[in-house]
Scaffold this motif. Structure first.
Motif, PDB file in Angstrom:
ATOM      1  N   THR A   1      33.801  30.357  49.249  1.00 29.45           N
ATOM      2  CA  THR A   1      32.666  30.358  48.324  1.00 29.45           C
ATOM      3  C   THR A   1      32.964  29.514  47.093  1.00 29.45           C
ATOM      4  O   THR A   1      32.128  28.719  46.649  1.00 29.45           O
ATOM      5  N   ALA A   2      34.164  29.652  46.543  1.00 27.22           N
ATOM      6  CA  ALA A   2      34.542  28.885  45.355  1.00 27.22           C
ATOM      7  C   ALA A   2      34.541  27.390  45.645  1.00 27.22           C
ATOM      8  O   ALA A   2      34.018  26.586  44.864  1.00 27.22           O
ATOM      9  N   VAL A   3      35.108  27.001  46.780  1.00 24.58           N
ATOM     10  CA  VAL A   3      35.161  25.574  47.140  1.00 24.58           C
ATOM     11  C   VAL A   3      33.758  25.023  47.322  1.00 24.58           C
ATOM     12  O   VAL A   3      33.419  23.954  46.807  1.00 24.58           O
ATOM     13  N   HIS A   4      32.899  25.755  48.052  1.00 23.35           N
ATOM     14  CA  HIS A   4      31.524  25.281  48.267  1.00 23.35           C
ATOM     15  C   HIS A   4      30.763  25.174  46.951  1.00 23.35           C
ATOM     16  O   HIS A   4      30.008  24.213  46.743  1.00 23.35           O
ATOM     17  N   SER A   5      30.957  26.138  46.066  1.00 24.21           N
ATOM     18  CA  SER A   5      30.266  26.109  44.771  1.00 24.21           C
ATOM     19  C   SER A   5      30.649  24.883  43.968  1.00 24.21           C
ATOM     20  O   SER A   5      29.792  24.211  43.380  1.00 24.21           O
TER      21      SER A   5
ATOM     22  N   ARG B   1      40.014  24.068  39.770  1.00 21.85           N
ATOM     23  CA  ARG B   1      41.202  24.653  39.148  1.00 21.85           C
ATOM     24  C   ARG B   1      40.829  25.424  37.890  1.00 21.85           C
ATOM     25  O   ARG B   1      41.299  26.540  37.672  1.00 21.85           O
ATOM     26  N   GLU B   2      39.965  24.854  37.053  1.00 18.32           N
ATOM     27  CA  GLU B   2      39.523  25.541  35.840  1.00 18.32           C
ATOM     28  C   GLU B   2      38.722  26.789  36.182  1.00 18.32           C
ATOM     29  O   GLU B   2      38.893  27.839  35.569  1.00 18.32           O
ATOM     30  N   PHE B   3      37.852  26.669  37.180  1.00 20.09           N
ATOM     31  CA  PHE B   3      37.047  27.809  37.622  1.00 20.09           C
ATOM     32  C   PHE B   3      37.955  28.940  38.099  1.00 20.09           C
ATOM     33  O   PHE B   3      37.795  30.093  37.739  1.00 20.09           O
ATOM     34  N   SER B   4      38.943  28.584  38.902  1.00 21.74           N
ATOM     35  CA  SER B   4      39.871  29.581  39.448  1.00 21.74           C
ATOM     36  C   SER B   4      40.683  30.243  38.340  1.00 21.74           C
ATOM     37  O   SER B   4      40.927  31.453  38.377  1.00 21.74           O
ATOM     38  N   ALA B   5      41.096  29.452  37.352  1.00 21.50           N
ATOM     39  CA  ALA B   5      41.855  30.009  36.233  1.00 21.50           C
ATOM     40  C   ALA B   5      41.003  31.004  35.457  1.00 21.50           C
ATOM     41  O   ALA B   5      41.505  32.012  34.968  1.00 21.50           O
TER      42      ALA B   5
ATOM     43  N   ILE C   1      38.738  33.035  36.648  1.00 21.33           N
ATOM     44  CA  ILE C   1      38.590  34.325  37.327  1.00 21.33           C
ATOM     45  C   ILE C   1      39.928  34.989  37.626  1.00 21.33           C
ATOM     46  O   ILE C   1      39.968  36.110  38.120  1.00 21.33           O
ATOM     47  N   LEU C   2      41.042  34.308  37.313  1.00 22.39           N
ATOM     48  CA  LEU C   2      42.364  34.848  37.623  1.00 22.39           C
ATOM     49  C   LEU C   2      42.611  36.186  36.942  1.00 22.39           C
ATOM     50  O   LEU C   2      43.138  37.116  37.555  1.00 22.39           O
ATOM     51  N   GLU C   3      42.225  36.312  35.691  1.00 23.81           N
ATOM     52  CA  GLU C   3      42.455  37.562  34.970  1.00 23.81           C
ATOM     53  C   GLU C   3      41.698  38.713  35.626  1.00 23.81           C
ATOM     54  O   GLU C   3      42.225  39.821  35.775  1.00 23.81           O
ATOM     55  N   THR C   4      40.478  38.445  36.074  1.00 18.45           N
ATOM     56  CA  THR C   4      39.691  39.471  36.754  1.00 18.45           C
ATOM     57  C   THR C   4      40.355  39.903  38.052  1.00 18.45           C
ATOM     58  O   THR C   4      40.445  41.098  38.358  1.00 18.45           O
ATOM     59  N   ILE C   5      40.863  38.933  38.799  1.00 20.19           N
ATOM     60  CA  ILE C   5      41.550  39.235  40.057  1.00 20.19           C
ATOM     61  C   ILE C   5      42.828  40.019  39.790  1.00 20.19           C
ATOM     62  O   ILE C   5      43.120  41.005  40.473  1.00 20.19           O
ATOM     63  N   ASP C   6      43.590  39.608  38.785  1.00 21.08           N
ATOM     64  CA  ASP C   6      44.819  40.322  38.428  1.00 21.08           C
ATOM     65  C   ASP C   6      44.527  41.769  38.034  1.00 21.08           C
ATOM     66  O   ASP C   6      45.230  42.694  38.454  1.00 21.08           O
ATOM     67  N   ASN C   7      43.487  41.959  37.240  1.00 18.17           N
ATOM     68  CA  ASN C   7      43.129  43.313  36.815  1.00 18.17           C
ATOM     69  C   ASN C   7      42.704  44.172  38.002  1.00 18.17           C
ATOM     70  O   ASN C   7      43.064  45.351  38.083  1.00 18.17           O
ATOM     71  N   ALA C   8      41.941  43.580  38.925  1.00 15.28           N
ATOM     72  CA  ALA C   8      41.514  44.325  40.114  1.00 15.28           C
ATOM     73  C   ALA C   8      42.718  44.696  40.975  1.00 15.28           C
ATOM     74  O   ALA C   8      42.824  45.830  41.457  1.00 15.28           O
ATOM     75  N   ALA C   9      43.640  43.751  41.165  1.00 17.29           N
ATOM     76  CA  ALA C   9      44.837  44.023  41.961  1.00 17.29           C
ATOM     77  C   ALA C   9      45.679  45.114  41.312  1.00 17.29           C
ATOM     78  O   ALA C   9      46.167  46.023  41.994  1.00 17.29           O
ATOM     79  N   LEU C  10      45.841  45.053  39.994  1.00 17.71           N
ATOM     80  CA  LEU C  10      46.595  46.075  39.279  1.00 17.71           C
ATOM     81  C   LEU C  10      45.949  47.438  39.456  1.00 17.71           C
ATOM     82  O   LEU C  10      46.629  48.435  39.704  1.00 17.71           O
ATOM     83  N   GLN C  11      44.626  47.484  39.352  1.00 21.21           N
ATOM     84  CA  GLN C  11      43.924  48.758  39.496  1.00 21.21           C
ATOM     85  C   GLN C  11      44.097  49.326  40.906  1.00 21.21           C
ATOM     86  O   GLN C  11      44.322  50.525  41.077  1.00 21.21           O
TER      87      GLN C  11
END
Length: 139
Positions: free
Chosen positions: A17-21, A33-37, A39-49
């Motif tokens: 989805t990210a690549v197509h967007s 790369r900027e887009f992924s950076a 959302i990285l914090e959101t992904i990290d927080n979800a993984a931690l939770q």
């Protein structure tokens, strides 16, 4: 996520989805790369939770089953299949447990190569046991 995948026929993996967007909006690698950076914090927080939730569940199971040390610390059961991997030193290497041995062989090879200065080869030869000990301790 797996529930969404099962219940939704139009599910597309997040990476795709990210690549197509990015491609649809005319962006390239830098924009992705900027887009992924972003959302990285959101992904990290979800993984931690998820990890914290799993730890709480393991703790609750240990307490429920009475697996608690005398000082009140819950103990989680760990199960192993006790398998032994095939090891052939220097040939047909397929065991991850032999990485430190392979590492030492890779360090020993330059000490025998005469294209390197003899003083450098001797210093490396003397330091190999220290390198191996450091890697063992790190593991």
């Amino acid at each position: 996520m797996s529930k969404n995948r099962e219940n939704n026929d139009t599910y597309i993996p997040i990476n795709e989805t990210a690549v197509h967007s990015i491609l649809v909006t005319g962006g390239g690698y830098s924009q992705r790369r900027e887009f992924s950076a972003g959302i990285l914090e959101t992904i990290d927080n979800a993984a931690l939770q998820f990890m914290l939730d799993a730890a709480e569940e393991e703790k609750a199971v240990a307490i429920r089953d009475g697996n608690v040390e005398s000082d009140g610390v819950p103990m989680c059961t760990v199960v192993s299949d006790e398998a032994w991997c095939k090891r052939n030193y220097k040939t047909n290497y397929d065991s991850l447990s032999g990485v430190l041995r392979n590492y030492c062989h890779k360090l020993t090879d330059p000490t025998k190569n005469t294209k390197f200065p003899v003083t450098s080869r001797n210093i490396l030869k003397q330091k190999i046991p220290r390198f191996r000990t450091a890697v063992d301790k790190a593991i």
